[in-house]
Design a protein around this motif. Sequence first.
Motif, PDB file in Angstrom:
ATOM      1  N   THR A  54       0.899  -1.151  -0.160  1.00  8.34           N
ATOM      2  CA  THR A  54       0.228   0.052  -0.035  1.00  8.34           C
ATOM      3  C   THR A  54       0.950   1.304  -0.218  1.00  8.34           C
ATOM      4  N   LYS A  55       2.039   1.267   0.522  1.00 13.99           N
ATOM      5  CA  LYS A  55       2.971   2.240   0.646  1.00 13.99           C
ATOM      6  C   LYS A  55       4.369   1.685   0.254  1.00 13.99           C
ATOM      7  N   PRO A  56       4.757   1.453  -0.872  1.00 13.69           N
ATOM      8  CA  PRO A  56       6.102   0.647  -1.144  1.00 13.69           C
ATOM      9  C   PRO A  56       7.180   1.686  -0.705  1.00 13.69           C
ATOM     10  N   HIS A  72      16.071   6.863  -3.749  1.00 13.26           N
ATOM     11  CA  HIS A  72      15.841   5.716  -3.539  1.00 13.26           C
ATOM     12  C   HIS A  72      14.800   5.141  -2.659  1.00 13.26           C
ATOM     13  N   SER A  73      14.386   4.113  -2.795  1.00 15.06           N
ATOM     14  CA  SER A  73      13.303   3.745  -1.752  1.00 15.06           C
ATOM     15  C   SER A  73      13.428   3.066  -0.408  1.00 15.06           C
ATOM     16  N   TRP A  74      14.689   3.101  -0.095  1.00 23.21           N
ATOM     17  CA  TRP A  74      15.043   2.481   1.117  1.00 23.21           C
ATOM     18  C   TRP A  74      15.843   3.696   1.917  1.00 23.21           C
ATOM     19  N   GLU A  75      15.231   4.897   1.653  1.00 20.71           N
ATOM     20  CA  GLU A  75      16.092   5.985   2.287  1.00 20.71           C
ATOM     21  C   GLU A  75      15.596   6.259   3.749  1.00 20.71           C
ATOM     22  N   ASP A  76      14.137   5.665   3.993  1.00 19.52           N
ATOM     23  CA  ASP A  76      13.647   5.930   5.235  1.00 19.52           C
ATOM     24  C   ASP A  76      13.998   4.774   6.268  1.00 19.52           C
ATOM     25  N   ILE A  77      15.077   4.640   6.846  1.00 21.34           N
ATOM     26  CA  ILE A  77      15.505   3.753   7.605  1.00 21.34           C
ATOM     27  C   ILE A  77      16.391   4.180   8.727  1.00 21.34           C
TER      28      ILE A  77
END
Length: 325
Positions: free
Chosen positions: A118-120, A155-160
Motif C-alpha cells: 500500500t506504500k512501497p 531511492h526507496s530505502w532512504e527512510d531507515i
Amino acid sequence: MRWLAFTVLLAVSPLAAEEPVPGSNPIIRDRFTADPAPLVIGDTLWLYTSHDEVADGEMFNMKEWLAYSTTDMREWTFHGSVMNIKGFAWASHDAWAVQVIEKHGRYWLYAPVEHDATKPGKAIGVAVSDRPEGPFVDAKGAALISNDMTPKGTHSWEDIDPTVFTDDEGTTWIAWGNRQCYIAKLGDDMISIDGPITEITPPHFEEGPWLHKRGGLYYLTYASLDRSDHKDERVSYATATTPLGPWTYRGELTGSGEGSFTIHPGIAEFKGQWYLFLHNAALTIGDRKGALGRRAVTVEHLSYDADGLMRPVIQTAAGITAPPP
C-alpha cells in the motif's frame, strides 16, 4: 617414550581454545547481532539489536529485535526477542536498525521495516512497552514515517535507521536516513511528527545516524561512505549547537568494521564512562562465518578532547577490557 612425548605436547599446546574474556569483542557470541542501540536506565545499560539470521546465498534475513542488559559492561543478560516484525501488521519484512528511549514512564521503540504494497518502500514504525524488556506492541497502527513523506529522496530505502533523542527542553527529535539524512520533532504523544521534516545530510552520509549531547554540543554520528575512496562504511560525525544545525563536519571517528561492509554507531555514557557500540563481521558460530548478514556487536571506550571533539577510536578484540585511552 612416545606416550611421554604426547603428554608433554598436550601440556605445552592445549587442544581447547581459551574462553574469551568477558567484555571483549564481540560482546554477544551465541548469535549474530547488529545495529547496537544502548539505553541507560539507572544502574543498568540496556542494549537493543537487530538479529542477523541470513543463510548462505542471502543478503539479509532479519525478523525481530533483541534486548540485552548489563550492570558492569562485562556480563550480558539476554532478554530474548522484544518484538517481531509481525507486530507491525502493515509491514512485510526487514526488521532493521532499532532504537528505544524512555519517556512518560514508558519505553518507545522506533524501527525501520519494509512497508506492504500500500506504500512501497522502507518505513519507520513505533512500538511501546511498559518495561524495557518488552514485549513491545505497535503504538500507532500505521507507519510513523513512510517513503512518500520524503519525496526528494533518490531511492526507496532512504527512510531507515531512526535515532531518537530528547533534548534539555523535553523535546524529542527523530533523525533517520540512507544517503539523505532527515530530522523532525516528535509530537508529545511519541507517535506523530510535529512540524516539518528537514534535511541535514552531512558529508559522506550513508546511514545509521545516532544523536547524543554532551555539554553544549549535539553530536550526529553516522555510517559514512566516501564512494570516491572507500569500499566499506566507516563512522564519521558532525557537531552543532542545535538539533537543526548548522552541522559542522568533524571527520572520521573509526575505520571500517572487520569483514563488514556496514557499520552502525551507538553511543552512551554509563557510570561515568563513555562507550561507542559498533558491529563487525568477525564472529564465527560453528561453521557459520561472519558476513554481510551475519554481523556481531562490539564496544569500545570513547573519549573527548578539551574542545569536546571525540577522539578517534581504534576497533580492537580487547574492547573495553583494555584500559580507557
